[in-house]
Design a protein around this motif. Structure first.
Motif, PDB file in Angstrom:
ATOM      1  N   PRO A   1      38.895  52.824  -4.902  1.00 19.81           N
ATOM      2  CA  PRO A   1      39.056  52.233  -6.240  1.00 19.81           C
ATOM      3  C   PRO A   1      39.433  50.758  -6.269  1.00 19.81           C
ATOM      4  O   PRO A   1      39.099  50.064  -7.241  1.00 19.81           O
ATOM      5  CB  PRO A   1      40.165  53.095  -6.869  1.00 19.81           C
ATOM      6  N   SER A   2      40.109  50.230  -5.252  1.00 14.73           N
ATOM      7  CA  SER A   2      40.566  48.834  -5.333  1.00 14.73           C
ATOM      8  C   SER A   2      39.432  47.829  -5.175  1.00 14.73           C
ATOM      9  O   SER A   2      39.537  46.685  -5.612  1.00 14.73           O
ATOM     10  CB  SER A   2      41.636  48.570  -4.269  1.00 14.73           C
ATOM     11  N   GLY A   3      38.350  48.231  -4.538  1.00 11.47           N
ATOM     12  CA  GLY A   3      37.223  47.322  -4.299  1.00 11.47           C
ATOM     13  C   GLY A   3      37.516  46.240  -3.271  1.00 11.47           C
ATOM     14  O   GLY A   3      36.793  45.242  -3.193  1.00 11.47           O
ATOM     15  N   ARG A   4      38.519  46.435  -2.409  1.00 13.24           N
ATOM     16  CA  ARG A   4      38.916  45.383  -1.472  1.00 13.24           C
ATOM     17  C   ARG A   4      37.832  45.066  -0.440  1.00 13.24           C
ATOM     18  O   ARG A   4      37.803  43.971   0.117  1.00 13.24           O
ATOM     19  CB  ARG A   4      40.220  45.768  -0.755  1.00 13.24           C
ATOM     20  N   PHE A   5      36.943  46.025  -0.185  1.00  8.91           N
ATOM     21  CA  PHE A   5      35.870  45.777   0.781  1.00  8.91           C
ATOM     22  C   PHE A   5      34.499  45.622   0.113  1.00  8.91           C
ATOM     23  O   PHE A   5      33.469  45.694   0.793  1.00  8.91           O
ATOM     24  CB  PHE A   5      35.825  46.891   1.834  1.00  8.91           C
TER      25      PHE A   5
ATOM     26  N   LEU B   1      32.633  50.953   4.447  1.00  8.87           N
ATOM     27  CA  LEU B   1      34.065  50.704   4.253  1.00  8.87           C
ATOM     28  C   LEU B   1      34.529  51.066   2.847  1.00  8.87           C
ATOM     29  O   LEU B   1      35.733  51.235   2.605  1.00  8.87           O
ATOM     30  CB  LEU B   1      34.392  49.247   4.546  1.00  8.87           C
ATOM     31  N   GLU B   2      33.602  51.193   1.922  1.00  6.55           N
ATOM     32  CA  GLU B   2      33.960  51.521   0.538  1.00  6.55           C
ATOM     33  C   GLU B   2      34.086  53.024   0.294  1.00  6.55           C
ATOM     34  O   GLU B   2      34.467  53.427  -0.812  1.00  6.55           O
ATOM     35  CB  GLU B   2      32.909  50.954  -0.420  1.00  6.55           C
ATOM     36  N   HIS B   3      33.779  53.835   1.308  1.00  7.01           N
ATOM     37  CA  HIS B   3      33.743  55.289   1.102  1.00  7.01           C
ATOM     38  C   HIS B   3      34.788  55.948   1.999  1.00  7.01           C
ATOM     39  O   HIS B   3      34.605  56.039   3.215  1.00  7.01           O
ATOM     40  CB  HIS B   3      32.340  55.821   1.386  1.00  7.01           C
ATOM     41  N   ILE B   4      35.877  56.404   1.388  1.00  9.05           N
ATOM     42  CA  ILE B   4      37.032  56.888   2.153  1.00  9.05           C
ATOM     43  C   ILE B   4      37.358  58.343   1.836  1.00  9.05           C
ATOM     44  O   ILE B   4      38.387  58.851   2.284  1.00  9.05           O
ATOM     45  CB  ILE B   4      38.274  56.017   1.859  1.00  9.05           C
ATOM     46  N   TYR B   5      36.486  59.021   1.103  1.00 10.06           N
ATOM     47  CA  TYR B   5      36.779  60.399   0.692  1.00 10.06           C
ATOM     48  C   TYR B   5      35.891  61.357   1.486  1.00 10.06           C
ATOM     49  O   TYR B   5      34.668  61.226   1.491  1.00 10.06           O
ATOM     50  CB  TYR B   5      36.585  60.560  -0.806  1.00 10.06           C
TER      51      TYR B   5
ATOM     52  N   TRP C   1      39.129  51.671   8.424  1.00 18.82           N
ATOM     53  CA  TRP C   1      39.884  50.470   8.088  1.00 18.82           C
ATOM     54  C   TRP C   1      40.735  49.974   9.264  1.00 18.82           C
ATOM     55  O   TRP C   1      41.124  48.803   9.296  1.00 18.82           O
ATOM     56  CB  TRP C   1      40.790  50.745   6.887  1.00 18.82           C
ATOM     57  N   ASP C   2      41.010  50.860  10.231  1.00 20.52           N
ATOM     58  CA  ASP C   2      41.777  50.441  11.408  1.00 20.52           C
ATOM     59  C   ASP C   2      41.031  49.384  12.221  1.00 20.52           C
ATOM     60  O   ASP C   2      41.639  48.678  13.037  1.00 20.52           O
ATOM     61  CB  ASP C   2      42.077  51.645  12.305  1.00 20.52           C
ATOM     62  N   PHE C   3      39.725  49.263  11.998  1.00 23.07           N
ATOM     63  CA  PHE C   3      38.900  48.336  12.789  1.00 23.07           C
ATOM     64  C   PHE C   3      38.394  47.164  11.954  1.00 23.07           C
ATOM     65  O   PHE C   3      37.610  46.350  12.456  1.00 23.07           O
ATOM     66  CB  PHE C   3      37.712  49.094  13.394  1.00 23.07           C
ATOM     67  N   GLN C   4      38.806  47.083  10.682  1.00 27.40           N
ATOM     68  CA  GLN C   4      38.175  46.131   9.768  1.00 27.40           C
ATOM     69  C   GLN C   4      38.366  44.669  10.179  1.00 27.40           C
ATOM     70  O   GLN C   4      37.500  43.835   9.918  1.00 27.40           O
ATOM     71  CB  GLN C   4      38.665  46.380   8.337  1.00 27.40           C
ATOM     72  N   GLU C   5      39.466  44.330  10.842  1.00 32.56           N
ATOM     73  CA  GLU C   5      39.699  42.929  11.200  1.00 32.56           C
ATOM     74  C   GLU C   5      38.650  42.408  12.185  1.00 32.56           C
ATOM     75  O   GLU C   5      38.300  41.228  12.147  1.00 32.56           O
ATOM     76  CB  GLU C   5      41.100  42.761  11.792  1.00 32.56           C
ATOM     77  N   LYS C   6      38.175  43.267  13.060  1.00 32.64           N
ATOM     78  CA  LYS C   6      37.116  42.871  13.992  1.00 32.64           C
ATOM     79  C   LYS C   6      35.731  43.238  13.463  1.00 32.64           C
ATOM     80  O   LYS C   6      34.752  42.524  13.705  1.00 32.64           O
ATOM     81  CB  LYS C   6      37.340  43.533  15.354  1.00 32.64           C
ATOM     82  N   LEU C   7      35.650  44.367  12.754  1.00 35.05           N
ATOM     83  CA  LEU C   7      34.347  44.867  12.308  1.00 35.05           C
ATOM     84  C   LEU C   7      33.683  43.916  11.328  1.00 35.05           C
ATOM     85  O   LEU C   7      32.487  43.590  11.476  1.00 35.05           O
ATOM     86  CB  LEU C   7      34.509  46.252  11.689  1.00 35.05           C
ATOM     87  N   ILE C   8      34.410  43.442  10.315  1.00 31.59           N
ATOM     88  CA  ILE C   8      33.800  42.613   9.271  1.00 31.59           C
ATOM     89  C   ILE C   8      33.228  41.311   9.840  1.00 31.59           C
ATOM     90  O   ILE C   8      32.059  40.984   9.591  1.00 31.59           O
ATOM     91  CB  ILE C   8      34.805  42.350   8.139  1.00 31.59           C
ATOM     92  N   PRO C   9      33.979  40.513  10.627  1.00 30.00           N
ATOM     93  CA  PRO C   9      33.369  39.292  11.168  1.00 30.00           C
ATOM     94  C   PRO C   9      32.224  39.563  12.129  1.00 30.00           C
ATOM     95  O   PRO C   9      31.269  38.776  12.196  1.00 30.00           O
ATOM     96  CB  PRO C   9      34.541  38.583  11.867  1.00 30.00           C
ATOM     97  N   ASN C  10      32.290  40.674  12.870  1.00 27.87           N
ATOM     98  CA  ASN C  10      31.186  40.999  13.776  1.00 27.87           C
ATOM     99  C   ASN C  10      29.915  41.353  13.006  1.00 27.87           C
ATOM    100  O   ASN C  10      28.799  40.975  13.403  1.00 27.87           O
ATOM    101  CB  ASN C  10      31.577  42.158  14.690  1.00 27.87           C
ATOM    102  N   VAL C  11      30.064  42.075  11.895  1.00 27.77           N
ATOM    103  CA  VAL C  11      28.906  42.397  11.058  1.00 27.77           C
ATOM    104  C   VAL C  11      28.355  41.118  10.432  1.00 27.77           C
ATOM    105  O   VAL C  11      27.132  40.899  10.408  1.00 27.77           O
ATOM    106  CB  VAL C  11      29.289  43.430   9.977  1.00 27.77           C
TER     107      VAL C  11
END
Length: 438
Positions: free
Chosen positions: A325-329, A343-347, A415-425
């Motif tokens: 819901p927050s839309g942070r990603f 990253l937007e689908h956590i359910y 989300w545990d990998f987002q700090e590396k995943l997002i810039p790599n993508v």
């Protein structure tokens, strides 16, 4: 003195006659060898080598895919993987190209794969015995034990020829993606999945490509040039009417799901001598450790089970219709990239009690035949990995469509990998020319 004069007279003649005698000797030897070969099956080979990933077998309805040496079966030391018409399987004979000469034929054993889901065509293995003293480089199959007209046959190369030493460059993990078809163009999820696998320690991804969309094609070319992805052309639709589904009664066609079972088996043998483990899953699935940061640590924790051929990983669906819901990603730089943002689908759904789909991590040297969700023939054991340790993250259409949002489980493992995943993508999309914003 008379002898010396005589020698002087005949010496020039010797210079003329000797080469003629030598040439005549060579000619006699060659003619004799050719006559001998007319009465034996040894003739020069190969004439026509197939450079394709699918090779039609002359005078049959069969398609040959690849040939691999296989020293595990006691006497039958070559395995040919193919797609055969299941009701049209007559005896076949193996013929080898041995250091440039054709061998005598040897009878084969045909092993159908038991999973074919009712389709007319299915995956089959042909086991051959390589003749003694034959340094086999190519093989073909014949419908009769005769090498007459063998020059018209297509030959396929033999892979994995030598028993491996412990290679320094052996890969730890290879992912096998069975088939891309239907102009698949889910670029963002594809890039996120591959970069997630890279973070988890995967060394190579093998993909069998029938067709894909233009943007995904650009991304695949980049990954191939980089060496992380190995692309195998898979033009199965040129030879058969492949099905887009798994059930013949429902979907029709000649062959299950564009030959998914065939390509998975081909990938296992392709990886057998160069990868410790092979992950068998679909392009929108990630085999995710939950207690470890990478696949190496996960498999080290499972080493008390060294003779396991297949580690079964439970599949969990993350319905794409529900968003965090927050839309942070919901990142602006990805807004024009086609595909799903995982990253937007956590359910997460929990599988119901009647159906637990699994995918696999296998030790390829312990595998003989595989289906999609389990091995069919193997030389080891089976182990169900607890879902608390590892499960599949599978973002797609909901499987249990009646479940409401409040009945799903929140799971933010990605989300545990987002700090590396997002810039790599971002980096890979930019290099492929698919990301223009910074």
């Amino acid at each position: 003195m008379k002898k010396i004069k005589y020698l002087k007279k005949i010496t020039p003649l010797l210079f003329v006659i000797t080469p003629i005698i030598i040439i005549m000797g060579w000619t006699t030897t060659i003619i004799g060898e050719l006559i001998r070969r007319q009465h034996k099956p040894s003739v020069f080979c190969p004439w026509l080598i197939s450079e394709q990933s699918i090779t039609p077998l002359k005078n049959t309805k069969h398609l040959l895919v690849s040939a691999y040496t296989d020293q595990r079966l006691g006497g039958f030391d070559l395995r040919i993987i193919g797609v055969f018409k299941r009701d049209f399987v007559d005896p076949l004979y193996c013929s080898f190209c041995c250091a440039g000469f054709v061998s005598e034929t040897t009878p084969s054993i045909i092993l159908p794969h038991s999973d074919h889901f009712g389709f007319p065509y299915g995956t089959m293995d042909v086991l051959c015995r390589i003749p003694d003293n034959c340094d086999a480089t190519y093989v073909t199959l014949l419908t009769a034990p005769s090498t007459v007209n063998i020059s018209e046959q297509l030959w396929i190369p033999i892979r994995n020829k030598k028993a491996p030493k412990k290679a320094e460059n052996e890969l730890n993990f290879t992912v096998c993606i069975s088939t891309l078809f239907g102009d698949y163009n889910n670029v963002l999820q594809f890039a996120q999945t591959l970069e997630m696998y890279r973070l988890l320690g995967v060394n190579r991804v093998v993909i069998y490509n029938t067709s894909c969309g233009p943007e995904l094609n650009r991304l695949l070319k980049f990954y191939s040039q980089e060496g992380f992805v190995e692309m195998v052309p898979w033009p199965i639709d040129k030879y058969l009417n492949p099905s887009r589904g798994w059930n013949f009664a429902e979907h029709g066609g000649d062959l299950h799901y564009f030959g998914q079972i065939t390509t998975l088996n081909e990938c296992i043998y392709r990886s057998m001598e160069r990868s410790r483990y092979v992950l068998l899953n679909d392009i929108d699935e990630i085999i995710m450790p939950y207690k470890h940061d990478n696949l190496n640590s996960l498999m080290d924790s499972l080493q008390p089970h060294p003779n396991v051929a297949e580690f079964l990983i439970e599949n969990h669906i993350f319905p794409k219709k529900y968003f965090e819901p927050s839309g942070r990603f919901h990142l602006p730089q990805w807004s024009n990239v086609p595909g799903i943002n995982i990253l937007e689908h956590i359910y997460r759904e929990d599988p119901n009690s009647s159906y637990h789909p699994y995918k696999m991590i296998v030790q390829p040297r312990l595998v003989e035949q595989s289906s999609v969700h389990q091995l069919l023939r193997n030389l080891g054991e089976q182990f169900y990995v607890p879902k608390e340790i590892c499960r599949i993250i599978h973002v797609r259409v909901a499987l249990l469509k009646s479940l409401q949002l409040e009945e799903l489980n929140e799971d933010k493992r990605l989300w545990d990998f987002q700090e590396k995943l997002i810039p790599n993508v971002d980096k890979v999309l930019r290099r492929a020319g698919l990301l223009t914003e910074d």
